[in-house]
Design a protein around this motif. Structure first.
Motif, PDB file in Angstrom:
ATOM      1  N   ALA A  50       0.566  -6.714 -17.336  1.00  0.00           N
ATOM      2  CA  ALA A  50       1.715  -7.565 -17.649  1.00  0.00           C
ATOM      3  C   ALA A  50       1.763  -7.944 -19.131  1.00  0.00           C
ATOM      4  CB  ALA A  50       1.669  -8.834 -16.798  1.00  0.00           C
ATOM      5  N   GLY A  51       0.743  -7.557 -19.876  1.00  0.00           N
ATOM      6  CA  GLY A  51       0.709  -7.872 -21.296  1.00  0.00           C
ATOM      7  C   GLY A  51       0.253  -9.281 -21.599  1.00  0.00           C
ATOM      8  N   LEU A  52      -0.254  -9.992 -20.586  1.00  0.00           N
ATOM      9  CA  LEU A  52      -0.701 -11.364 -20.805  1.00  0.00           C
ATOM     10  C   LEU A  52      -2.109 -11.405 -21.382  1.00  0.00           C
ATOM     11  CD1 LEU A  52       0.716 -12.908 -17.534  1.00  0.00           C
ATOM     12  CD2 LEU A  52       1.627 -13.159 -19.843  1.00  0.00           C
ATOM     13  N   VAL A  53      -2.873 -10.359 -21.161  1.00  0.00           N
ATOM     14  CA  VAL A  53      -4.195 -10.224 -21.751  1.00  0.00           C
ATOM     15  C   VAL A  53      -4.207  -8.876 -22.453  1.00  0.00           C
ATOM     16  CG1 VAL A  53      -6.669  -9.995 -21.307  1.00  0.00           C
ATOM     17  CG2 VAL A  53      -5.305 -11.549 -19.934  1.00  0.00           C
ATOM     18  N   PRO A  54      -4.427  -8.843 -23.750  1.00  0.00           N
ATOM     19  CA  PRO A  54      -4.434  -7.561 -24.443  1.00  0.00           C
ATOM     20  C   PRO A  54      -5.548  -6.668 -23.912  1.00  0.00           C
ATOM     21  CG  PRO A  54      -4.557  -9.405 -25.998  1.00  0.00           C
ATOM     22  CD  PRO A  54      -4.667  -9.969 -24.616  1.00  0.00           C
ATOM     23  N   ALA A  55      -5.225  -5.404 -23.648  1.00  0.00           N
ATOM     24  CA  ALA A  55      -6.220  -4.466 -23.125  1.00  0.00           C
ATOM     25  C   ALA A  55      -7.399  -4.338 -24.089  1.00  0.00           C
ATOM     26  CB  ALA A  55      -5.578  -3.108 -22.882  1.00  0.00           C
ATOM     27  N   VAL A 113     -13.760 -14.236 -20.236  1.00  0.00           N
ATOM     28  CA  VAL A 113     -12.447 -13.589 -20.251  1.00  0.00           C
ATOM     29  C   VAL A 113     -11.353 -14.616 -19.969  1.00  0.00           C
ATOM     30  CG1 VAL A 113     -10.969 -11.902 -19.100  1.00  0.00           C
ATOM     31  CG2 VAL A 113     -13.323 -11.308 -19.647  1.00  0.00           C
ATOM     32  N   LEU A 114     -11.547 -15.439 -18.950  1.00  0.00           N
ATOM     33  CA  LEU A 114     -10.517 -16.413 -18.599  1.00  0.00           C
ATOM     34  C   LEU A 114     -10.323 -17.455 -19.691  1.00  0.00           C
ATOM     35  CD1 LEU A 114     -11.248 -16.971 -14.800  1.00  0.00           C
ATOM     36  CD2 LEU A 114      -9.508 -15.501 -15.845  1.00  0.00           C
ATOM     37  N   ASP A 115     -11.411 -17.886 -20.311  1.00  0.00           N
ATOM     38  CA  ASP A 115     -11.295 -18.886 -21.374  1.00  0.00           C
ATOM     39  C   ASP A 115     -10.568 -18.353 -22.603  1.00  0.00           C
ATOM     40  OD1 ASP A 115     -12.533 -20.791 -19.843  1.00  0.00           O
ATOM     41  OD2 ASP A 115     -14.471 -20.668 -20.862  1.00  0.00           O
ATOM     42  N   SER A 116     -10.551 -17.019 -22.768  1.00  0.00           N
ATOM     43  CA  SER A 116      -9.884 -16.439 -23.936  1.00  0.00           C
ATOM     44  C   SER A 116      -8.370 -16.344 -23.758  1.00  0.00           C
ATOM     45  CB  SER A 116     -10.465 -15.053 -24.235  1.00  0.00           C
ATOM     46  OG  SER A 116     -10.070 -14.134 -23.236  1.00  0.00           O
ATOM     47  N   LEU A 117      -7.878 -16.638 -22.581  1.00  0.00           N
ATOM     48  CA  LEU A 117      -6.444 -16.549 -22.331  1.00  0.00           C
ATOM     49  C   LEU A 117      -5.718 -17.744 -22.940  1.00  0.00           C
ATOM     50  CD1 LEU A 117      -6.487 -15.483 -18.573  1.00  0.00           C
ATOM     51  CD2 LEU A 117      -6.241 -14.014 -20.580  1.00  0.00           C
ATOM     52  N   ALA A 118      -4.747 -17.451 -23.779  1.00  0.00           N
ATOM     53  CA  ALA A 118      -4.013 -18.523 -24.454  1.00  0.00           C
ATOM     54  C   ALA A 118      -3.165 -19.334 -23.466  1.00  0.00           C
ATOM     55  CB  ALA A 118      -3.131 -17.939 -25.551  1.00  0.00           C
ATOM     56  N   ASP A 119      -2.549 -18.661 -22.525  1.00  0.00           N
ATOM     57  CA  ASP A 119      -1.657 -19.329 -21.576  1.00  0.00           C
ATOM     58  C   ASP A 119      -2.292 -19.460 -20.207  1.00  0.00           C
ATOM     59  OD1 ASP A 119       0.305 -19.600 -23.477  1.00  0.00           O
ATOM     60  OD2 ASP A 119       1.324 -17.743 -22.934  1.00  0.00           O
ATOM     61  N   ARG A 120      -3.544 -19.842 -20.174  1.00  0.00           N
ATOM     62  CA  ARG A 120      -4.290 -19.894 -18.916  1.00  0.00           C
ATOM     63  C   ARG A 120      -3.602 -20.755 -17.854  1.00  0.00           C
ATOM     64  NH1 ARG A 120     -10.714 -20.539 -18.183  1.00  0.00           N
ATOM     65  NH2 ARG A 120     -10.700 -20.984 -15.978  1.00  0.00           N
ATOM     66  N   LYS A 121      -3.162 -21.930 -18.220  1.00  0.00           N
ATOM     67  CA  LYS A 121      -2.527 -22.818 -17.244  1.00  0.00           C
ATOM     68  C   LYS A 121      -1.223 -22.231 -16.725  1.00  0.00           C
ATOM     69  CE  LYS A 121      -0.885 -27.510 -16.356  1.00  0.00           C
ATOM     70  NZ  LYS A 121      -0.389 -27.047 -15.094  1.00  0.00           N
ATOM     71  N   THR A 122      -0.430 -21.645 -17.598  1.00  0.00           N
ATOM     72  CA  THR A 122       0.826 -21.023 -17.180  1.00  0.00           C
ATOM     73  C   THR A 122       0.562 -19.891 -16.208  1.00  0.00           C
ATOM     74  OG1 THR A 122       1.791 -21.564 -19.324  1.00  0.00           O
ATOM     75  CG2 THR A 122       2.918 -19.876 -18.024  1.00  0.00           C
ATOM     76  N   ILE A 123      -0.434 -19.065 -16.523  1.00  0.00           N
ATOM     77  CA  ILE A 123      -0.788 -17.942 -15.653  1.00  0.00           C
ATOM     78  C   ILE A 123      -1.307 -18.462 -14.313  1.00  0.00           C
ATOM     79  CG2 ILE A 123      -2.324 -15.961 -15.370  1.00  0.00           C
ATOM     80  CD1 ILE A 123      -2.239 -15.731 -18.488  1.00  0.00           C
ATOM     81  N   ALA A 124      -2.174 -19.470 -14.345  1.00  0.00           N
ATOM     82  CA  ALA A 124      -2.731 -20.038 -13.111  1.00  0.00           C
ATOM     83  C   ALA A 124      -1.628 -20.613 -12.224  1.00  0.00           C
ATOM     84  CB  ALA A 124      -3.759 -21.113 -13.439  1.00  0.00           C
ATOM     85  N   ASP A 125      -0.695 -21.304 -12.838  1.00  0.00           N
ATOM     86  CA  ASP A 125       0.410 -21.880 -12.068  1.00  0.00           C
ATOM     87  C   ASP A 125       1.245 -20.783 -11.416  1.00  0.00           C
ATOM     88  OD1 ASP A 125      -0.452 -24.393 -12.804  1.00  0.00           O
ATOM     89  OD2 ASP A 125       1.084 -24.665 -14.351  1.00  0.00           O
ATOM     90  N   ARG A 126       1.509 -19.712 -12.167  1.00  0.00           N
ATOM     91  CA  ARG A 126       2.306 -18.610 -11.618  1.00  0.00           C
ATOM     92  C   ARG A 126       1.547 -17.890 -10.507  1.00  0.00           C
ATOM     93  NH1 ARG A 126       6.614 -16.748  -9.554  1.00  0.00           N
ATOM     94  NH2 ARG A 126       7.132 -14.607 -10.083  1.00  0.00           N
TER      95      ARG A 126
END
Length: 188
Positions: A50-55, A113-126
């Protein structure tokens, strides 16, 4: 059908646990490393797709020793004349120091890996929104009565319901939630 329900309940339970851990960012031990690994890999792959985490970022994390290499043993059972390899049987002993060390290393990788996600809360909510849906199994019809399993969006266990024909009033037949405080007992 009972194995399918057990697997579905286990996956739903693991999914809920994953979402809760993802939201909190903590390292709860759930005692099922192989399922956690599968869920982590699937979610990481979906996030990358989905492009939310760069490969490339994911590959850099993996190059740093994540996930940890799991030891493989030469364990083979013979079941009805068929040789069945079980190289990861050592992971079944959840209390062994070796298994705990592997789980802890897996948690460190996952957290990194999870901590490196900028939009972690947005992704978790979705993810929570997508994963918390009502689930109703195909009914079994006996004597004009329908019997089926149903799980509400915010529940981790399915309940057994019945009704008299397709238009009858829904009745709860078995609720497994009071049978075990940790919800490890399910109906199938």
């Amino acid at each position: 059908m009972s194995q399918q329900n057990d697997r579905r309940d286990a996956v739903n339970s693991d999914t809920d646990r994953f979402v809760r851990t993802f939201k909190r960012g903590d390292d709860q031990q759930d005692g099922r490393p192989w399922k956690r690994m599968a869920v982590f890999g699937t979610v990481l792959g979906l996030l990358m797709a989905a492009g939310l985490v760069p490969a490339r970022a994911g590959a850099q994390k993996l190059a740093a020793g994540c996930p940890p290499k799991a030891q493989t043993d030469d364990v083979v059972d013979v079941l009805h004349g068929v040789r069945v390899a079980d190289p990861y049987r050592w992971l079944e002993d959840q209390q062994s120091a070796q298994t705990r060390a592997w789980i802890n290393a897996e948690d460190v990788c996952t957290k990194g890996v999870l901590d490196s996600l900028a939009d972690r809360k947005t992704i978790a909510d979705r993810l929570a929104e997508l994963m918390h849906t009502e689930s109703v199994d195909v009914p079994l019809i006996r004597g004009g009565r329908l019997f089926y399993m149903k799980r509400a969006p915010n529940e981790d266990l399915s309940l057994l319901y019945t009704r008299d024909g397709a238009n009858g009033r829904e009745e709860l037949l078995v609720d497994p939630r009071p049978l075990s405080p940790d919800h490890s007992t399910s109906v199938s």
